[in-house]
Design a protein around this motif. Structure first.
Motif, PDB file in Angstrom:
ATOM      1  N   PHE A  97     -97.474 -30.401  27.446  1.00 40.82           N
ATOM      2  CA  PHE A  97     -97.006 -29.035  27.219  1.00 40.82           C
ATOM      3  C   PHE A  97     -97.756 -28.387  26.051  1.00 40.82           C
ATOM      4  O   PHE A  97     -98.204 -27.236  26.143  1.00 40.82           O
ATOM      5  N   ILE A  98     -97.906 -29.126  24.953  1.00 33.75           N
ATOM      6  CA  ILE A  98     -98.627 -28.583  23.790  1.00 33.75           C
ATOM      7  C   ILE A  98    -100.067 -28.249  24.171  1.00 33.75           C
ATOM      8  O   ILE A  98    -100.601 -27.194  23.816  1.00 33.75           O
ATOM      9  N   TRP A  99    -100.702 -29.150  24.920  1.00 33.75           N
ATOM     10  CA  TRP A  99    -102.097 -28.913  25.300  1.00 33.75           C
ATOM     11  C   TRP A  99    -102.220 -27.733  26.252  1.00 33.75           C
ATOM     12  O   TRP A  99    -103.095 -26.877  26.079  1.00 33.75           O
ATOM     13  N   GLN A 100    -101.346 -27.659  27.255  1.00 34.07           N
ATOM     14  CA  GLN A 100    -101.441 -26.592  28.252  1.00 34.07           C
ATOM     15  C   GLN A 100    -101.205 -25.215  27.622  1.00 34.07           C
ATOM     16  O   GLN A 100    -101.838 -24.237  28.015  1.00 34.07           O
ATOM     17  N   THR A 101    -100.283 -25.113  26.648  1.00 35.10           N
ATOM     18  CA  THR A 101    -100.045 -23.817  26.004  1.00 35.10           C
ATOM     19  C   THR A 101    -101.274 -23.339  25.237  1.00 35.10           C
ATOM     20  O   THR A 101    -101.477 -22.132  25.071  1.00 35.10           O
ATOM     21  N   GLN A 102    -102.110 -24.284  24.789  1.00 33.58           N
ATOM     22  CA  GLN A 102    -103.335 -23.894  24.092  1.00 33.58           C
ATOM     23  C   GLN A 102    -104.447 -23.497  25.053  1.00 33.58           C
ATOM     24  O   GLN A 102    -105.420 -22.870  24.643  1.00 33.58           O
ATOM     25  N   GLN A 103    -104.281 -23.852  26.339  1.00 32.64           N
ATOM     26  CA  GLN A 103    -105.326 -23.572  27.320  1.00 32.64           C
ATOM     27  C   GLN A 103    -105.026 -22.365  28.199  1.00 32.64           C
ATOM     28  O   GLN A 103    -105.804 -22.043  29.085  1.00 32.64           O
ATOM     29  N   ILE A 104    -103.869 -21.719  27.997  1.00 30.04           N
ATOM     30  CA  ILE A 104    -103.492 -20.588  28.845  1.00 30.04           C
ATOM     31  C   ILE A 104    -104.516 -19.475  28.698  1.00 30.04           C
ATOM     32  O   ILE A 104    -104.775 -18.995  27.591  1.00 30.04           O
ATOM     33  N   GLY A 105    -105.100 -19.072  29.802  1.00 30.79           N
ATOM     34  CA  GLY A 105    -106.112 -18.016  29.766  1.00 30.79           C
ATOM     35  C   GLY A 105    -105.750 -16.803  30.583  1.00 30.79           C
ATOM     36  O   GLY A 105    -106.499 -15.835  30.639  1.00 30.79           O
ATOM     37  N   GLY A 106    -104.613 -16.829  31.301  1.00 23.19           N
ATOM     38  CA  GLY A 106    -104.198 -15.670  32.075  1.00 23.19           C
ATOM     39  C   GLY A 106    -104.530 -15.749  33.542  1.00 23.19           C
ATOM     40  O   GLY A 106    -104.124 -14.883  34.322  1.00 23.19           O
ATOM     41  N   GLY A 107    -105.261 -16.795  33.981  1.00 29.56           N
ATOM     42  CA  GLY A 107    -105.595 -16.916  35.408  1.00 29.56           C
ATOM     43  C   GLY A 107    -106.350 -15.705  35.919  1.00 29.56           C
ATOM     44  O   GLY A 107    -107.337 -15.257  35.339  1.00 29.56           O
ATOM     45  N   ASN A 108    -105.848 -15.135  37.030  1.00 31.59           N
ATOM     46  CA  ASN A 108    -106.464 -13.948  37.616  1.00 31.59           C
ATOM     47  C   ASN A 108    -105.862 -12.660  37.090  1.00 31.59           C
ATOM     48  O   ASN A 108    -106.058 -11.598  37.663  1.00 31.59           O
ATOM     49  N   ALA A 109    -105.082 -12.783  35.999  1.00 34.57           N
ATOM     50  CA  ALA A 109    -104.442 -11.588  35.450  1.00 34.57           C
ATOM     51  C   ALA A 109    -105.494 -10.679  34.849  1.00 34.57           C
ATOM     52  O   ALA A 109    -106.423 -11.111  34.185  1.00 34.57           O
TER      53      ALA A 109
END
Length: 903
Positions: A97-109
């Protein structure tokens, strides 16, 4: 015969192990900075290593019985915390969870298209600021506003006067002021805009004027005490009289009891003026409800209904006068036009924003982080599914999104606000009051009653989850172990708080010395220095804590106080002696580099040496006394003598470009240089002590000058802490500036790694910076959040941990979760549901998530505009009602809008 050895000779094997361990801690720090975290396995081994350490597994027998009990409690806390974390976090969910929150880039947003450019937005911002500034100026310059503010001050003074008796003469307003408190100001009266910079001084001067308790009151109390006890009003005269009686053998006529009683009575009267005894008794006698009723009755007396109605009418009159000012119309037109324009922009980008949310949920990092967090919460809540809570929150949004009554109420509120702002005199009419009352009652029903069942259901779901947290067996075990630790730490056998001085003895006599011994070898970073004459590097310095700590510290004090009168002078002399001995060192393989860049002879050398200093080693003794005299005094203390002794110093050169030359002249050099080094050290220590003392005395003098200046200007006076802090800051700033000027061509550096070095091309043998660089590079390795640098400790992995249970939905009672009143909610999905029509699916992370049938179903039907869009439309007089369309779908389990990304 005195020993010439050190307390702990260097153990090369232990030294290397300690250095690696502490440099690994440095690497772990860098790994955390890089977003890395330890795995469950690494945490397990590290905690097991701590549990099997000597301090926890076999505590010292020197500890008291309760000290050993606390060690056992701490072991239990660590065991329970380890079990709780490893079981609930099965699959490394928290780390992922900690790692994924740092990798959030918005996808196709994609960001919604900006309706205006940056320059236009800045211009509109300036226009809005100017409009608000104009309104503020009109308010503070209006005569009605000034009169209301003055009347409020008079009323507060009257209330403050009720709380004091003697002080009421200072605080209470005059009868004439009270008589005019309800009279409005003259119509259309305008004043000059006040200078905001002077408001603080005005407020402070008024507070000084009306304060009921002053320093003179305390001085009067002291005089009363002295008068009653000795017959002298001045306490100094009373003291001199007492000394004369003692000198000539007379029995002093002092009524201490009467003096204390007089002083107490004086201060009691003053305290009663601020805190009436009757009020304190009532507060103690009556219940909380009776106090509330009394306060309400008092406020009703001071602000009766007639006065409240008059105040509201005067506020309305103030608004009407401001509306009649030509500047008002221009300002309000600007603000309303900007609000309408940006309201239209917000409607235009609503659909774009919905698409943005949909695109963001195509980002695998976001969906994985959501699944990890949800599963963690459910596991800690006794493996209870949170789907019911998500559905409850989702239903509130969905019903509010489709409620025509709520949309109509927002439109009516917007229309009413516009009429009040634009139509001069409207708020003074009775129909404005009637319309306001209708809107208020309708709003109370819509916002507090119509959605009460929804909010009750959310509260019920939250309470149910909280009860599941409390019911979880592992949570209970961990909480019980923590409670036992703190109870044993601060409570006696009966559960009452107590101070256990034997635990302080354990801390000072056993724990701290044991900790210092366990620290052992501490590596010092690479030290570099350069100027126009030379370059120097020292590396591989390793300090051994047991050797560096002095074997003896002595502090002696000699105080002389003499009070004299007439021909005998008073004297106050304080002498202090500080003695330290037994500072030792056994430094092996110290690397050095020296380059002499100017002068004769030019020299460059690089090598390795051992430095030994055993026995009494480095010792010093400092004798000081307080400085006397007041004229041209610059110090608190005067350093009388400093004595330094260095014994058993040995230097062995193991590698050098000039090893033969150094070995030949080493005895001569040490014999000549040792006395010089001693004298230089004595001078350096004395000069630095005097410098620090002069700095402290200079700060004291500056603070005293500021205190003296504050007597002439009490409004700007600082408290004693502020005076010393500001004086110290100025002195330190001056010192930094002088140091920068002196050391303009000099530069020193502490390099932990080779990346931080000024001389990157120079590598010394056995360098600590080289090993530190390796650990720092190791901290950046590993897949995703993993890193091998966290592998610390040698204990075995736990093999008896239970498995995490599956998460399930549990039956429980909640409110219905529906709207009250007419069931006229428009059918169909919300705006965001229209933008995101994803099919059913599961979201995977490191751990598994749960799906299942919930206990509450969603609504199917036709489309309706989003709730935020409805608010914008309500404040747009040209808004067009949205049309309805048909769609269908389920909102259960993992398909509910929150988890699927629709909300």
């Amino acid at each position: 015969m005195t020993s010439t050895q050190v307390n702990r000779p260097t153990d090369v094997k232990q030294k290397e192990a300690d250095i690696n361990q502490k440099l690994q801690l440095y690497g772990i720090f860098n790994a955390f900075a890089n977003g890395k975290v330890p795995s469950n396995r690494q945490i397990d081994i590290a905690l097991n290593s701590a549990l099997t350490s000597r301090a926890l597994a076999n505590p010292s027998q020197k500890l008291s019985e309760e000290g050993r009990l606390l060690v056992a409690d701490l072991r239990d806390v660590i065991e329970q915390a380890k079990t709780l974390l490893l079981v609930k976090n099965e699959g490394n969910l928290l780390q992922d969870f900690i790692w994924q929150t740092q990798q959030i880039g918005g996808g196709n947003a994609a960001l919604p298209g900006a309706p205006i450019d940056k320059d236009t937005a800045k211009q509109h911002g300036n226009q809005a600021l100017e409009g608000l500034r104009t309104l503020g100026t009109l308010i503070i310059s209006n005569g009605q506003f000034r009169k209301l503010l003055n009347d409020a001050t008079i009323l507060l003074r009257d209330m403050a006067g009720d709380a004091a008796q003697t002080a009421a003469n200072k605080v209470n307003p005059s009868q004439e002021q009270l008589a005019n408190i309800d009279r409005p100001a003259d119509d259309n009266t305008w004043h000059d805009t006040p200078d905001t910079g002077d408001l603080k001084n005005q407020a402070r001067s008024k507070m000084e004027k009306y304060k009921p308790f002053s320093r003179s009151d305390v001085k009067d109390a002291a005089g009363d005490t002295s008068q009653s006890a000795t017959g002298h009003r001045d306490p100094n005269d009373a003291a001199n009289s007492g000394v004369d009686d003692a000198q000539y053998g007379n029995q002093p006529d002092v009524d201490a009891k009467g003096g204390a009683a007089a002083g107490y009575q004086n201060l009691a009267n003053k305290a009663q003026e601020n805190f009436p005894a009757e009020e304190v008794k009532d507060r103690a006698r009556n219940t909380k409800e009776s106090v509330r009723v009394q306060s309400k009755d008092y406020l009703n007396k001071k602000m009766p209904q007639e006065r409240r109605d008059q105040t509201i009418w005067r506020l309305k009159k103030m608004v009407t006068e401001i509306q009649g000012h030509p500047d008002y119309q221009q300002a309000i037109d600007t603000l309303l036009s900007l609000a309408e324009e940006y309201g239209g922009h917000s409607k235009n980008i609503t659909v774009q924003a919905a698409g943005t949310v949909k695109g963001a949920h195509t980002d695998p990092a976001l969906t994985t982080a959501e699944a990890d967090l949800k599963t963690l919460i459910e596991r800690f809540a006794n493996y209870t599914s949170a789907d019911d809570l998500v559905d409850a929150i989702n239903n509130i949004y969905r019903d509010a999104d489709r409620d025509p009554e709520l949309k109509g109420w927002f439109r009516e509120v917007d229309r009413y606000v516009r009429k009040c702002l634009k139509e001069t005199g409207y708020i003074l009419e009775d129909r404005a009051n009637d319309e306001y009352n209708q809107l208020y009652d309708r709003g109370q029903y819509l916002l507090r009653d119509r959605y009460r069942d929804h909010t009750d259901r959310v509260v019920d779901e939250l309470n149910f989850l909280a009860r599941q947290f409390d019911a979880d067996p592992m949570n209970k075990s961990f909480a019980n172990s923590m409670n036992k630790l703190f109870n044993d730490l601060g409570n006696d056998e009966n559960g009452k708080p107590t101070f256990k001085k034997h635990l302080v003895t354990d801390l000072t006599q056993v724990i701290i010395p044991s900790f210092l011994e366990s620290v052992s070898y501490v590596p010092i970073p690479r030290i570099e220095y350069t100027d126009h004459m030379m370059d120097a590097i020292v590396e591989n310095l390793v300090v051994e804590s047991d050797n560096l700590t002095p074997n003896m510290l002595e502090i002696g004090s000699d105080n002389l106080f003499r009070w004299g009168r007439r021909t005998v002078a008073s004297k106050n002399k304080n002498k202090i002696m500080v003695s330290v001995s037994g500072v030792q060192m056994d430094l092996k393989d110290v690397s050095y580099y020296v380059k002499k860049k100017s002068g004769f002879p030019s020299l460059t050398d690089k090598g390795v040496m051992d430095i030994f200093m055993g026995g009494s080693g480095f010792s010093f003794k400092i004798a000081m006394e307080n400085a006397e005299g007041t004229k041209s005094r610059q110090n608190f203390f005067k350093v009388n003598t400093i004595t330094i002794d260095i014994k058993n110093l040995k230097i062995k050169v193991k590698q050098s470009n000039h090893k033969l030359l150094f070995n030949l002249f080493k005895p001569l050099l040490l014999g000549v240089l040792k006395p010089v080094i001693v004298k230089v050290l004595e001078k350096v220590i004395k000069d630095n002590l005097n410098k620090a003392d002069r700095t402290a005395y200079s700060i004291y003098q500056q603070a005293q000058r500021e205190a003296q200046a504050a007597k002439d200007n009490p409004e700007q006076a600082q408290n004693i802490y502020q005076r010393y802090v500001s004086a110290a800051q100025r002195k330190l700033a001056e010192g930094k500036q002088k140091s920068a000027e002196v050391a303009a061509d000099k530069k020193a550096n502490i390099a932990m790694t080779q990346h931080d070095s000024m001389f990157k091309e120079i590598k010394l043998p056995g360098g600590i910076s080289t090993k530190a660089t390796e650990y720092k590079d190791l901290a950046a390795k590993g897949d995703k959040w993993e890193s091998p640098v966290f592998s610390i400790g040698t204990a075995k992995e736990t093999t008896s941990l239970p498995k995490a249970n599956p998460v399930t939905r549990k039956p429980h009672n909640t409110a219905s979760g529906s709207v009250r009143g007419p069931q006229n909610i428009e059918s169909g999905p919300s705006t965001l549901e229209q933008a995101d029509t994803r099919a059913t699916g599961t979201t995977g992370g490191y751990g598994s998530t749960t799906t299942g049938t919930g206990y509450n179903s969603g609504l199917n039907g036709s489309a309706a505009p989003g709730f935020s869009n409805q608010v914008d439309a309500a404040f747009d007089k040209n808004a067009v009602p949205a049309t309805n369309g048909k769609t269908s779908g389920t909102l259960l389990g993992m398909n509910n809008p929150v988890l699927s990304g629709s909300v």
